[in-house]
Write an enzyme that holds these catalytic residues in place. Structure first.
Site, short mmCIF file in Angstrom:
data_model
loop_
_atom_site.label_atom_id
_atom_site.label_comp_id
_atom_site.label_asym_id
_atom_site.label_seq_id
_atom_site.Cartn_x
_atom_site.Cartn_y
_atom_site.Cartn_z
N HIS A 48 -43.87 -4.61 33.31
CA HIS A 48 -44.72 -3.75 32.48
C HIS A 48 -44.07 -3.45 31.12
O HIS A 48 -44.68 -3.73 30.08
CB HIS A 48 -45.06 -2.46 33.22
CG HIS A 48 -45.70 -1.42 32.36
ND1 HIS A 48 -46.93 -1.59 31.77
CD2 HIS A 48 -45.25 -0.18 31.95
CE1 HIS A 48 -47.23 -0.51 31.06
NE2 HIS A 48 -46.22 0.35 31.16
N HIS A 72 -39.27 2.57 27.49
CA HIS A 72 -40.14 3.75 27.44
C HIS A 72 -40.36 4.43 28.80
O HIS A 72 -40.72 5.60 28.85
CB HIS A 72 -41.49 3.39 26.80
CG HIS A 72 -42.45 2.68 27.69
ND1 HIS A 72 -42.46 1.31 27.83
CD2 HIS A 72 -43.45 3.14 28.50
CE1 HIS A 72 -43.42 0.96 28.66
NE2 HIS A 72 -44.04 2.04 29.09
N GLU A 76 -38.47 8.44 32.65
CA GLU A 76 -39.53 8.93 33.53
C GLU A 76 -39.37 8.41 34.95
O GLU A 76 -39.53 9.18 35.92
CB GLU A 76 -40.89 8.50 32.96
CG GLU A 76 -42.07 8.79 33.87
CD GLU A 76 -42.37 10.27 33.99
OE1 GLU A 76 -43.08 10.64 34.94
OE2 GLU A 76 -41.89 11.05 33.16
N ASP A 77 -39.06 7.13 35.10
CA ASP A 77 -39.15 6.49 36.42
C ASP A 77 -37.83 6.04 37.02
O ASP A 77 -37.82 5.45 38.10
CB ASP A 77 -40.09 5.28 36.34
CG ASP A 77 -41.52 5.68 36.01
OD1 ASP A 77 -41.93 6.77 36.44
OD2 ASP A 77 -42.21 4.93 35.30
N ASP A 139 -48.81 0.41 25.62
CA ASP A 139 -48.66 0.78 27.03
C ASP A 139 -50.02 0.91 27.71
O ASP A 139 -50.26 0.39 28.80
CB ASP A 139 -47.89 2.10 27.11
CG ASP A 139 -47.80 2.65 28.52
OD1 ASP A 139 -47.34 1.92 29.41
OD2 ASP A 139 -48.20 3.81 28.73
N ASP A 259 -78.37 -9.42 14.44
CA ASP A 259 -77.10 -9.84 13.82
C ASP A 259 -76.01 -9.99 14.88
O ASP A 259 -74.95 -9.40 14.80
CB ASP A 259 -76.67 -8.85 12.74
CG ASP A 259 -76.65 -7.41 13.24
OD1 ASP A 259 -77.07 -7.20 14.38
OD2 ASP A 259 -76.22 -6.54 12.49
#
Length: 747
Positions: A48, A72, A76-77, A139, A259
């Site tokens: 990811h 990034h 967090e993880d 992301d 169009d």
């Protein structure tokens, strides 16, 4: 999955001076931290951040932004910390990674109430450095590409949020390519049947008009070459969501769309753009009203191009966009195009200087400025969505300044776009030199002049007229400030009257020193709390003068809890122009000429002031009227002859003398109630209604009170201009043969 050397080569292909060591270190560090983690698809989690970095390399962003993309999710993880990121990669990258971590923790896929506050925090995080936004959009794009691996209920929530916030935000940042892909995936998720139907119709149309795009590309390229213009021509069908949105907005069927095909002509210079336009318009007829010059007047997201719709070969309408290569890059990548590596400057340098280059980032900063003005998160989200979703019109000040506004904007929006003070003092306008209404919908090219008055404050009703978030927020702030001041004025008068009744003197300095006792910051807050009924005059009197006798304090209970004050006037609410003035002496009691405690002045504020007419019979101009104060209810206006006033004879402190003050420029009808005794025969009711209609009275309600064999008694609620008008109606009714009597109820 992209390999380490492939990522580095991708960055160095457009930035020869990229910091390869930084990229390699970020790649290895992120892969190690995410090593044992997997995504819902079963892929290694590291895929990811790597895909997010790959998306950003296509936008040709600096190496620091690519490193942030790789890192990034680490804080967090994983067990990574901000301190560790700072030590290994520098404080700048650590700050960006932490900013993205805070956004992730916001959990934007949430209930509406939480979403508003989360979106507010998102924009605050973005405001420090635009690269946070670029990484966040990349992301979100990769998460949307893998959305099919999520649970169905979660897919719908993420898609809806993407459609409402991230896609339009990308559009306002000029990142059209990312916006298109986000919208297409969200559209397919939210409306699978509609998406499939449109794609099927497009496939059928493509088969029917097979070769038309290639034919027009070749024809146009040849015609331009014959005139010495080198151009790259490319054609395409409109995207499914773009077609769906147009069908919804204009209530069109698929067959009515004319169009569906669009062509881009990319040339080298601005001059060549206009030459191409001339060639096209001499070959194919232009559709009237379908030409737009976004080169001379760029959109707020920096988009520049010439647009025209022409009737091409086979009588097929086609849409043309003519721009230079630089314009095209900005049209596709928007704010990211301003962040390109330039002149050998280190890619890790802060690029927040975009405010000087990008109108889109300027819009973002001005939007964030609204956060400082006390709007609730829900209001902020509402206002921001209004500006995200609207197309624009361009208007001018008398001095030639260009003001970009959403479609549907009014002179009120224009005034606030120029300056908040101009909006707050606006009383009228001229559009193209002619006096116009403030609710006029502005069109492209309008010149707007705002007429101002220092005595003006924006009416609350303007909030329903304005379409821009800035105007609505400013009107709401001004309304709140005005209401607070007016509540404060009312509270001060209530306290002065209460203290005087108790034989004490109100000393503002003493009162201000006790503000903390009621959790108030200053004297105005205390007054406003009394005006709103949050504090009673009795409470304050007993705190300031603890030795006051209970019976004296009891007399302070006459405070009106819910009205607003200003300039000695009160009126009947936002929709009424009628005002009343409170005389200097009270209505009841005392010998002739004896001065009583000065009654306090009252004025309405929007629909909040509890001022009403007497329920039985109302009151009309020409009546002498009095006001009765009712704690928790407000003021009720009675005609002096009303029998209901007997109920208040033993409460003289509740009586106020008031008088009419009519606005001759805005006449209004007022409530009255009459009783009519009519002979019981066909046509009696018709006679009554005809008389009232001919004399321009208005019937609100008719009720049958008694019904006998020979006559009927009816009670009719009327609206009349004044007492003279009411008497005319009564006299005319009495003159009719089938009406035995007509009289006023409270008269």
């Amino acid at each position: 999955m992209m390999r380490q050397y492939e990522l580095v080569e991708s960055v160095t292909s457009y930035n020869a001076n990229a910091d390869e060591a930084l990229l390699n270190k970020a790649y290895v560090y992120a892969m190690q931290k995410h090593g044992s983690q997997f995504r819902a698809s079963g892929d290694p989690y590291f895929s990811h951040p790597l895909e997010v970095a790959a998306i950003l390399t296509k936008l040709k962003l600096d190496d620091a932004t690519i490193a942030v993309a790789l890192l990034h999710d680490t804080i967090e993880d994983t067990d990574a910390t901000r301190a560790e990121i700072d030590q290994l990669f520098g404080e700048e990258i650590g700050k960006l990674v932490e900013g993205l971590t805070k956004i992730s923790r916001l959990d934007l896929v949430s209930r509406r109430a939480k979403q508003a506050e989360n979106f507010r925090k998102l924009l605050l995080a973005i405001s420090d450095d635009v690269r946070v936004l670029l990484v966040k959009l990349a992301d979100r794009l990769h998460n949307m590409r893998t959305l099919h691996h999520m649970r169905e209920d979660k897919r719908a929530r993420i898609a809806e949020e993407t459609m409402e916030i991230y896609a339009p935000l990308a559009g306002r940042m000029g990142m059209q390519e990312i916006r298109d892909e986000l919208e297409d995936i969200a559209f397919e998720t939210l409306y699978p049947e509609a998406c499939a139907t449109i794609k099927e119709r497009l496939s059928q149309l493509h088969g029917k008009n097979e070769g038309i795009i290639a034919d027009i590309e070749a024809d146009l390229t040849q015609r331009l070459a014959e005139r010495g213009i080198t151009a790259k021509v490319s054609g395409r069908e409109k995207r499914a969501y773009s077609i769906f949105r147009k069908m919804e907005q204009k209530s069109l069927g698929f067959e009515q769309l004319s169009d569906i095909y669009g062509f881009r002509v990319i040339v080298n210079t601005v001059e060549a753009c206009y030459r191409v336009l001339g060639v096209i318009h001499t070959v194919w007829p232009c559709v009237p009203g379908r030409f737009k010059d976004y080169i001379s007047t760029p959109k707020q997201n920096d988009y520049r191009s010439l647009h025209s719709t022409v009737v091409g070969p086979k009588r097929q309408r086609v849409e043309l966009q003519i721009r230079t290569d630089t314009m095209h890059r900005i049209a596709e990548n928007g704010i990211a195009a301003h962040a390109l590596y330039k002149d050998g400057v280190s890619g890790g340098r802060d690029i927040s200087g975009l405010t000087a280059e990008s109108r889109a980032y300027g819009w973002l900063r001005s939007t964030i400025d609204m956060l400082a003005h006390g709007d609730t998160p829900e209001e902020f989200l509402e206002h921001t969505k209004l500006e995200l979703f609207h197309d624009q019109v361009f208007c001018f000040t008398p001095k030639g300044r260009l003001i970009a506004l959403p479609r549907g904007a009014t002179p009120i929006d224009f005034a606030y776009a120029v300056h908040t003070d101009i909006g707050n003092t606006c009383v009228g306008c001229k559009v193209n030199g002619r006096i116009s209404s403030l609710v006029t919908v502005l069109a492209n090219g309008d010149e707007v002049e705002i007429v101002r008055s220092k005595a003006q404050t924006p009416p609350p009703a303007w909030e329903n007229i304005a379409v821009t978030g800035k105007a609505r927020a400013a009107i709401r702030r001004a309304t709140r400030a005005s209401a607070r001041q007016q509540y404060g004025d009312l509270g001060r008068h209530i306290l002065e009257r209460a203290f005087e009744s108790a034989g004490k003197q109100l000393v503002p300095e003493d009162l201000e020193g006790l503000a903390g006792s009621w959790s108030k910051e200053n004297l105005l807050d205390i007054y406003a709390a009394v005006g709103r009924g949050e504090l009673s005059a009795e409470q304050i009197l007993q705190v300031v003068y603890p030795d006051v006798k209970p019976e004296a304090a009891e007399r302070a209970k006459t405070a009106l809890p819910a009205a607003t004050a200003a300039d000695g006037w009160f009126d009947l609410g936002q929709s009424s122009s009628v005002k009343f003035k409170v005389p200097e002496t009270s209505a009841r009691g005392g010998a002739e000429g004896e001065e009583k405690a000065s009654p306090f002045p009252i004025r309405a504020m929007g629909n909040t002031l509890p001022v009403r007419f007497a329920p039985n019979g109302g009151a009309v101009p020409g009546d002498r009227i009095v006001g009765i104060l009712s704690p928790g209810v407000g003021i009720t206006i009675y005609p002096i002859q009303s029998p209901d006033l007997k109920d208040f004879e033993d409460q003289p402190e509740r009586w106020l003398d008031v008088r009419w003050e009519l606005n001759p420029d805005n006449p209004e009808r007022f409530p009255a109630q009459i009783a009519v005794f009519a002979v019981n025969e066909p046509g009696s009711l018709a006679t009554i209604t005809k008389v009232i209609a001919e004399l321009q009275g208005n019937i609100d309600n008719i009720k049958m009170i008694r019904k006998a064999s020979d006559f009927h008694e009816m009670r009719i609620d009327l609206e009349v201009w004044d007492l003279k008008h009411l008497n005319q109606i009564l006299n005319q009714l009495r003159s009719k043969a089938n009406i035995s009597n007509a009289k006023r109820i409270n008269g």
